[in-house]
Design a protein around this motif. Structure first.
Motif, PDB file in Angstrom:
ATOM      1  N   ALA A 144       0.849  -1.203   0.000  1.00 24.53           N
ATOM      2  CA  ALA A 144       0.000   0.000   0.000  1.00 24.53           C
ATOM      3  C   ALA A 144       0.885   1.254   0.000  1.00 24.53           C
ATOM      4  O   ALA A 144       0.567   2.247  -0.654  1.00 24.53           O
ATOM      5  N   ARG A 145       2.027   1.189   0.703  1.00 21.62           N
ATOM      6  CA  ARG A 145       2.900   2.367   0.769  1.00 21.62           C
ATOM      7  C   ARG A 145       3.587   2.653  -0.572  1.00 21.62           C
ATOM      8  O   ARG A 145       3.850   3.787  -0.915  1.00 21.62           O
ATOM      9  N   VAL A 146       3.858   1.580  -1.332  1.00 24.39           N
ATOM     10  CA  VAL A 146       4.595   1.781  -2.589  1.00 24.39           C
ATOM     11  C   VAL A 146       3.640   1.986  -3.768  1.00 24.39           C
ATOM     12  O   VAL A 146       4.038   2.504  -4.812  1.00 24.39           O
ATOM     13  N   GLU A 147       2.375   1.634  -3.569  1.00 23.95           N
ATOM     14  CA  GLU A 147       1.412   1.644  -4.678  1.00 23.95           C
ATOM     15  C   GLU A 147       1.331   2.974  -5.441  1.00 23.95           C
ATOM     16  O   GLU A 147       1.259   2.969  -6.674  1.00 23.95           O
ATOM     17  N   PRO A 148       1.375   4.126  -4.746  1.00 18.70           N
ATOM     18  CA  PRO A 148       1.280   5.400  -5.486  1.00 18.70           C
ATOM     19  C   PRO A 148       2.389   5.580  -6.517  1.00 18.70           C
ATOM     20  O   PRO A 148       2.251   6.372  -7.445  1.00 18.70           O
ATOM     21  N   LEU A 149       3.508   4.858  -6.356  1.00 17.27           N
ATOM     22  CA  LEU A 149       4.623   5.016  -7.291  1.00 17.27           C
ATOM     23  C   LEU A 149       4.493   4.088  -8.497  1.00 17.27           C
ATOM     24  O   LEU A 149       5.226   4.213  -9.470  1.00 17.27           O
ATOM     25  N   LEU A 150       3.575   3.121  -8.425  1.00 20.15           N
ATOM     26  CA  LEU A 150       3.530   2.053  -9.426  1.00 20.15           C
ATOM     27  C   LEU A 150       2.445   2.268 -10.461  1.00 20.15           C
ATOM     28  O   LEU A 150       1.430   2.928 -10.198  1.00 20.15           O
ATOM     29  N   GLN A 151       2.688   1.691 -11.631  1.00 20.12           N
ATOM     30  CA  GLN A 151       1.618   1.500 -12.611  1.00 20.12           C
ATOM     31  C   GLN A 151       1.449  -0.005 -12.706  1.00 20.12           C
ATOM     32  O   GLN A 151       2.247  -0.675 -13.356  1.00 20.12           O
ATOM     33  N   GLY A 152       0.428  -0.521 -12.053  1.00 15.60           N
ATOM     34  CA  GLY A 152       0.340  -1.978 -11.918  1.00 15.60           C
ATOM     35  C   GLY A 152       1.514  -2.440 -11.087  1.00 15.60           C
ATOM     36  O   GLY A 152       1.691  -1.994  -9.958  1.00 15.60           O
ATOM     37  N   LYS A 153       2.358  -3.303 -11.663  1.00 14.43           N
ATOM     38  CA  LYS A 153       3.548  -3.738 -10.943  1.00 14.43           C
ATOM     39  C   LYS A 153       4.793  -2.973 -11.393  1.00 14.43           C
ATOM     40  O   LYS A 153       5.896  -3.218 -10.903  1.00 14.43           O
ATOM     41  N   VAL A 154       4.622  -2.083 -12.363  1.00 16.99           N
ATOM     42  CA  VAL A 154       5.796  -1.452 -12.972  1.00 16.99           C
ATOM     43  C   VAL A 154       6.181  -0.168 -12.251  1.00 16.99           C
ATOM     44  O   VAL A 154       5.357   0.721 -12.042  1.00 16.99           O
ATOM     45  N   LEU A 155       7.458  -0.104 -11.859  1.00 16.10           N
ATOM     46  CA  LEU A 155       7.988   1.059 -11.146  1.00 16.10           C
ATOM     47  C   LEU A 155       8.870   1.851 -12.112  1.00 16.10           C
ATOM     48  O   LEU A 155       9.759   1.283 -12.758  1.00 16.10           O
ATOM     49  N   PRO A 156       8.662   3.172 -12.214  1.00 11.66           N
ATOM     50  CA  PRO A 156       9.567   3.969 -13.054  1.00 11.66           C
ATOM     51  C   PRO A 156      10.983   3.952 -12.469  1.00 11.66           C
ATOM     52  O   PRO A 156      11.159   4.061 -11.255  1.00 11.66           O
ATOM     53  N   THR A 157      11.960   3.834 -13.346  1.00  9.86           N
ATOM     54  CA  THR A 157      13.358   3.673 -12.934  1.00  9.86           C
ATOM     55  C   THR A 157      13.775   4.737 -11.922  1.00  9.86           C
ATOM     56  O   THR A 157      14.395   4.427 -10.892  1.00  9.86           O
ATOM     57  N   GLU A 158      13.397   6.001 -12.187  1.00 11.51           N
ATOM     58  CA  GLU A 158      13.914   7.105 -11.378  1.00 11.51           C
ATOM     59  C   GLU A 158      13.277   7.177  -9.994  1.00 11.51           C
ATOM     60  O   GLU A 158      13.691   7.950  -9.152  1.00 11.51           O
ATOM     61  N   ARG A 159      12.244   6.352  -9.720  1.00 11.60           N
ATOM     62  CA  ARG A 159      11.592   6.408  -8.399  1.00 11.60           C
ATOM     63  C   ARG A 159      11.969   5.211  -7.523  1.00 11.60           C
ATOM     64  O   ARG A 159      11.302   4.930  -6.529  1.00 11.60           O
ATOM     65  N   THR A 160      13.044   4.530  -7.911  1.00 16.24           N
ATOM     66  CA  THR A 160      13.386   3.288  -7.210  1.00 16.24           C
ATOM     67  C   THR A 160      13.817   3.537  -5.768  1.00 16.24           C
ATOM     68  O   THR A 160      13.438   2.794  -4.857  1.00 16.24           O
TER      69      THR A 160
END
Lengths: 286, 541
Positions: free
Chosen positions: B14-30
């Motif tokens: 739930a904490r990481v969800e705002p950064l994701l599109q589905g399961k995909v995380l943008p490289t620069e937000r790692t």
């Protein structure tokens, strides 16, 4: 499936003495100032380096296609093939005697196996003097007969002996050879890793490797890493006979000056690009 | 989210969800994502061994805010990259359970001394994986793959290695699995699925392809004639004598020489088909001539090797190849094969002591041994029998024993004796406060020592005194060897405890480089039919 081991005699695996022997007609190898004469460098032991009883240079007489020959082979396994006072004098003296023969109208076929980083640093000025004499002798001798340099690897041929390679009327290389003025390690040390990463072996060979040198006309014949192929190439050159002195690379000063002037040093230049620019330059010897 | 998901995992996602599109995380937000998922004190598995490294994720982990993420307990096969240790210097992590830290062993020893790194334990690979299933399962796993899709499915290419064990031990214990991929592809277009998408929670495209080291490649040009002599001694005195058909080779020039002598020297002895058929081994380039000469029946690899992909794909009869045509390696499975399915381990070392104990640990360094102690010991739980295994039996027991062979020149390159009265490892272990000295292979597990002197058949020693005598004989002209009672040499030779090259029918003058089936990397390329693509730094043409 039956085993098919690679059966070759890689020239890179041979010692200097074996190289000299393999290029001469069978059974004609005869060494001058051999190890038993114990003519060793007086400069190494005081610096804590074990000398070698031939000082890393083999001077061999014999025949090539039945014609009297002299072969000078530098042993890369001893001090990286560095040329010192004694070894340098052996090479220079032999070339000067060959020149005397040639001037007297006697047939002589000189061959140099060049595996060397150049001057042996422990003997600095004395090595430098010897190399100057070697240069002068090659330049004089090639007016009479082909002077065949052979660079096989794995040491390469650099420094003052890189110039000697350039002065030879004909230069035979293997893909494993490297020929140049400054060695890759020296370039990296002096100009920085951005200029050349000497640990990147493929990059090094794309720049100063045997294949590249032939492709841009700075060496004449590319042969596989095989003693028999080297032997054949050397014979082929002597059968074709000498070339006019003004066709030797080191005599074509205006040609190379114009080629260099056409390059823009501000643009990065790598081996493959130079190949495209200079691909029409393979006219000497081959 | 599944209803069976643990509340802990649900909260992390739930904490990481705002950064994701589905399961995909943008490289620069790692880095942000790691700060969101991780909690202080978490057990974190960071994928990385001596070959493949999840280096994008480790570089990002080293950038998290230590006031947010701290006191992590790292579980990792290998501590090898500089930023692995930056984690401890910045107090992002404080504890490590690992198997190997070769390149960083000096810094690890210093961090231990400074109290910045607490060692849980130094394991073998297989032990560490076993503990990840049992009591060291991670709350978060950071893994690497060649390709991934938006569903989390991963393709690991030939370097599957540790990825299955790291993701499985995390995914089935309520942990979060984050994968860096070299390339994100459309769903349905992965060459094959190595890790199913429902094990993986986050996929991020790395800034550059994961680091891969060509660790198992040995340039045949570097093999010298003493190593060739020792290879001949080993082939006659160990492989042929005991009919060793299944084996593992350690990394090194000594064993590379053996691989390159099979198609020449081995062939001349008529040994093809009788020895060296089944291997737990990475795809060593120096094995190509033996494969091409029909010596090898099967290879089970721990990982792949840089440049060997196309060649390995051309031999599905030898290597495990997926329906997509590329290798599937597996470090845990290959370690198990090396432990239970092989008759012999042979490898090199840096020091052997008077009792035969062996270690690569030298003063001031705590490196661990990766897989060597696991492969290099006798598994007493083995129950299947082969002639080689059974032949190691003694009068008093009717069960067999694995051959554990150490091959080492008496002196090292700089004139340092490899045989010593006492291992440096003993002091190094005391200095690092380890509960046991870091011995790689125990003397009582070693069955043979091969040096340029010949073979010492330690398994035949009736007591410790005889073992010490045989080790000292193999030690040749080192101080340990010279101090032995030479009057016992003849008796040991009669009893078959030692054998010189002459005893074995090996002519020292035959040990020439021309005996190697390949003498250069270029020869290996030729043997492979042009399929082996050596990395740039190994090419000399």
């Amino acid at each position: 499936m039956s085993p098919v081991p690679i059966r070759r005699a890689p020239v890179t695996e041979l010692t200097a003495r074996e190289r000299a022997s393999r290029v001469l007609d069978d059974g004609t190898f005869r060494e001058l100032i051999d190890p038993f004469e114990n003519m060793i460098s007086p400069h190494l032991a005081p610096q804590g380096i074990t000398p070698q009883s031939d000082d890393g240079v083999v001077v061999a007489r014999g025949a090539i296609d039945g014609v009297s020959a002299v072969v000078l082979a530098i042993e890369g396994a001893f001090q990286g093939g560095g040329v010192g006072e004694v070894g340098g004098a052996k090479i220079a003296g032999a070339l000067e005697l060959a020149l005397r023969d040639a001037e007297a109208g006697l047939a002589i076929r000189p061959v140099l196996f060049l595996e060397t980083g150049g001057i042996r640093l422990q003997e600095a000025n004395l090595g430098l003097l010897a190399i100057a004499e070697i240069h002068a002798a090659i330049a004089a001798l090639r007016r009479h007969v082909p002077v065949v340099g052979v660079c096989t690897g794995m040491i390469g041929c650099f420094g003052g002996m890189g110039i000697a390679a350039g002065l030879c009327s004909h230069l035979v290389v293997t893909p494993q050879a490297r020929v140049g003025l400054n060695g890759p390690e020296v370039i990296e040390q002096e100009a920085g890793i951005a200029e050349l990463d000497s640990a990147d072996r493929a990059e090094t060979w794309r720049t100063v490797g045997g294949e590249q040198r032939v492709a841009v006309g700075l060496a004449d014949m590319l042969v596989p890493d095989d003693a028999e192929a080297v032997r054949r190439a050397v014979r082929e050159i002597f059968r074709a006979g000498p070339i006019a002195d003004d066709r030797c690379r080191s005599a074509r000063i205006e040609h190379y000056r114009a080629r260099l002037a056409a390059l823009d040093p501000r643009q990065p230049l790598d081996g493959p690009t130079l190949r495209v620019l200079w691909e029409d330059d393979q006219e000497v010897g081959s | 989210m599944s209803i069976t998901m643990t509340s802990g995992k649900r909260a992390r996602l739930a904490r990481v969800e705002p950064l994701l599109q589905g399961k995909v995380l943008p490289t620069e937000r790692t880095v942000e994502a790691l700060e969101a998922v991780l909690l202080p004190g978490d057990r974190v598995a960071l994928e990385g061994n001596n070959q493949k490294q999840a280096d994008f994720l480790s570089r990002c982990l080293a950038q998290v805010d230590p006031s947010v993420v701290h006191n992590l307990h790292m579980v990792m096969s290998c501590i090898t990259r500089p930023e692995h240790l930056d984690l401890f210097e910045a107090s992002i992590a404080t504890t490590a359970d690992f198997a190997y830290c070769g390149p960083q062993s000096l810094r690890v020893a210093q961090l231990i001394a400074d109290g910045a790194l607490k060692v849980g334990a130094i394991h073998t690979y297989l032990e560490l994986y076993a503990r990840m299933y049992l009591d060291l399962f991670p709350q978060v796993a950071l893994i690497a793959a060649d390709q991934g899709d938006a569903h989390g499915n991963l393709y690991t290419g030939p370097n599957t290695e540790d990825t299955p064990v790291v993701s499985e031990t995390t995914a089935f214990r309520g942990g979060v699995v984050i994968a860096q991929v070299n390339e994100l592809v459309e769903p349905g277009s992965l060459p094959r699925v190595d890790i199913p998408g429902d094990w993986v929670d986050v996929v991020v495209t790395a800034d550059r392809p994961y680091q891969l080291e060509a660790l198992f490649t040995r340039d045949p040009r570097q093999i010298d004639e003493v190593q060739i002599l020792m290879a001949m001694i080993a082939i006659r005195g160990v492989y042929e004598r005991h009919e060793v058909t299944s084996l593992n080779h350690g990394i090194g020039y000594d064993t590379a020489a053996i691989e390159l002598l099979l198609p020449t020297y081995g062939e001349s002895l008529g040994l093809r088909g009788r020895i060296c058929r089944d291997w737990a081994l990475n795809p060593h380039p120096t094995l190509i001539p033996a494969v091409e000469s029909g010596w090898v029946h099967s290879v089970m690899p721990f990982g792949s090797e840089v440049g060997m992909g196309p060649y390995v794909s051309s031999r599905p009869d030898i290597f495990p190849i997926g329906p997509d045509g590329t290798l599937r390696s597996n470090r845990m499975a290959a370690q198990a094969a090396g432990l239970y399915a092989t008759d012999m381990f042979i490898g090199s070392t840096l020091q052997i002591d008077a009792d035969g104990n062996s270690s690569t640990v030298t003063a001031g360094r705590v490196s661990g041994f990766g897989g060597a102690p696991n492969l290099g010991h006798d598994p007493r739980g083995r129950r299947h029998s082969t002639p080689a295994w059974l032949g190691m039996g003694t009068m008093t027991t009717d069960r067999g024993r694995k051959l554990v062979v150490q091959t080492v020149q008496t002196y090292g390159a700089k004139g340092t004796p490899h045989f010593v009265e006492s291992l440096d490892a003993v002091q190094a272990g005391k200095d690092a406060g380890l509960p046991v000295p870091p011995v790689m292979i125990y003397g009582d597990d070693i069955t043979h020592v091969v040096t340029e002197e010949g073979v010492a058949y330690l398994y035949k020693a009736r007591d410790l005194e005889e073992r010490r005598q045989a080790v000292a004989w193999a030690a040749g002209a080192t101080p340990l060897g010279l101090a032995r009672d030479r009057r016992k040499d003849d008796m040991m030779r009669r009893d078959g405890l030692i054998a010189s090259p002459e005893d074995l029918g090996v002519r020292r003058t035959d040990a020439r480089r021309s005996l190697l089936a390949a003498r250069s990397i270029a020869d290996l390329v030729e043997w492979s039919g042009g399929l082996y693509e050596p990395p740039s730094r190994l090419r000399s043409w």
